[in-house]
Scaffold this active site. Structure first.
Site: not given
Length: 463
Positions: A66-68, A98, A157, A184, A242, A310, A337
């Site tokens: 996840h890169l925001r 996301n 995801d 997911h 995951h 999660n 993750d």
């Protein structure tokens, strides 16, 4: 060592080439960024060289990061995420969609690619497109346009694909495009308000339970839909990310035995941490018990929000099932993750904290802890970071599926000191997200060099 086209000679090292199915003593030479020589040592030339010293392996691939950026750059930017990847030995990472806005149309992908280029990092950034528009589950995103723009698969995801009809349509459409659906696996009707794995630890701590059935039921649904789609779309493919429970992994094991085109990954934290950490224990999963209070294992304060994730951390039995699935090939890859968060989003009550653990920079050390404990062969751990994820990507990277020590190719390598140890601190992490329960922990496996696409991506200060 130089920057753009580095020269590097590593002698008397332990080489691991999972593509060739080979490991042993050897030497490598990189000239102007090209891996020009790989020499395997035998006989007396190999005396004194073992896997407990300097190790050379292909650069790692992370299927789940996840890169925001765009939308939450205070937690992570693409530049800081790529720097974290390089520090962890990863040379290819796959970003989840996301973001804000979600990566559901080519313009967002273009901005992500532009930010990666502007960072100057040689780490390869691949991206998934969203399955549904805005990731809201209501209608399919523009999958064809996203495929044309270069995404490597589709995922919602952060959330599951909740609608079975939409998942069926997505598997069929993505299969026709030659791309996988990455799901997911969570039945959200069973997890509303849940905070921790449903079991003894959650009960004692007064946390709302997150049942195993929420994951297993979702996996069973996904596999049934995949089987239903295949007669019409033989190229449909499903990747389950995951996974964290023995029950879900058993379903995948059975599906693979039946010939279904399904793959899956497991995170480092689900391999090595358990729900007893919520109570204050700090043992690896293979040292854990079902009752940390009974054997006085709790050495830290309970309710650390860095442990809220999660799916949640599970029991020791589930963690050992994850290790077994990785060892026997049921699980194809270790994927971090990596989920960085700003401190303000974690410095709250446990149940209010955002889910996620930062993992790019600690993944190798956690995997090596399992290797050191005799729970995972070194070669299999390296496979799970390299050829396993490469097979899931099916050639959709600049390495075209070649993730071995290939003479004549641009160097894509990680060099780490298996005997070296480092302490995880906020300062030592390149990621903006410092939300890892391993802060203060000493890990083995100091990354000395990461070379990506023939360029130097990371060099340890004292290398």
């Amino acid at each position: 060592m130089t920057g753009a086209g580095p020269d590097l000679e590593i002698s008397r090292a332990w080489l691991v080439d999972p593509a060739a199915g080979r490991e042993g003593a050897g030497e490598i030479v990189v000239a102007d960024g090209i891996l020009v020589a790989v020499t395997w040592l035998t006989g007396s030339d190999a005396d004194g060289i073992g896997p407990d010293g300097v190790v050379v392996a292909p650069g790692f691939i992370d299927l789940h990061v996840h890169l925001r950026e765009p939308g939450n750059e205070v937690a992570e930017t693409i530049a800081s995420g790529l720097a974290a990847a390089a520090h962890g030995g990863f040379t290819t990472i796959c970003a989840m969609p996301n973001t804000t806005p979600a990566l559901d149309e080519p313009g967002v992908l273009a901005s992500v690619n532009a930010a990666a280029a502007a960072s100057g990092s040689p780490i390869e950034l691949l991206a998934y497109g969203a399955v549904t528009a805005g990731r809201d589950g209501a209608q399919l995103a523009a999958l064809g346009e996203l495929a044309d723009a270069g995404v490597v698969g589709f995922s919602d995801d952060g959330s599951p694909v909740r609608s079975a009809p939409i998942l069926r349509a997505a598997l069929a459409y993505a299969g026709a495009l030659g791309l996988p659906i990455v799901d997911h696996a969570e039945d959200a009707s069973l997890t509303e308000g849940a905070e921790a794995n449903d079991g003894y630890v959650a009960t004692v701590l007064g946390l709302r339970g997150w049942p195993v059935a929420a994951e297993a039921a979702a996996v069973a649904r996904d596999l049934a839909i995949l089987a239903d789609v295949l007669p019409d779309v033989p190229d449909a493919r499903l990747h389950l990310t995951h996974l964290s429970t023995a029950a879900a992994l058993d379903l995948v094991r059975q599906a693979k035995a039946a010939g279904l085109p399904v793959t899956c990954d497991i995170t480092p934290h689900h391999l090595a941490l358990t729900d007893e950490w919520l109570a204050g224990a700090r043992r690896w999963a293979w040292e854990a018990s079902e009752d940390p209070w009974a054997d006085e294992a709790n050495v830290a304060a309970p309710y650390a929000t860095s442990l809220r994730v999660n799916p949640p951390l599970r029991t020791p039995a589930d963690a050992l099932a994850c290790l077994a699935a990785l060892a026997d090939g049921t699980a194809d890859a270790i994927a971090t993750d990596h989920a960085p968060h700003a401190e303000v989003d974690k410095a709250v009550e446990f149940g209010l904290a955002l889910n996620g653990i930062g993992g790019l920079e600690t993944a190798l050390g956690v995997a090596l802890a399992a290797v050191d404990a005799g729970r995972l062969p070194l070669a299999r751990a390296i496979e799970a970071f390299t050829t396993g994820p490469a097979q899931v990507l099916d050639g959709r990277s600049r390495r075209n599926g070649s993730v071995g020590l290939v003479e004549g190719a641009p160097a894509d390598l990680v060099v780490f000191d298996r005997g070296g140890r480092w302490t995880v601190t906020a300062v030592s992490l390149a990621s903006r997200g410092k939300n890892t329960p391993l802060l203060g922990r000493e890990l083995s496996g100091t990354v000395l060099f990461t070379l990506a696409g023939g360029r130097l991506a990371y060099e340890a200060p004292d290398a």
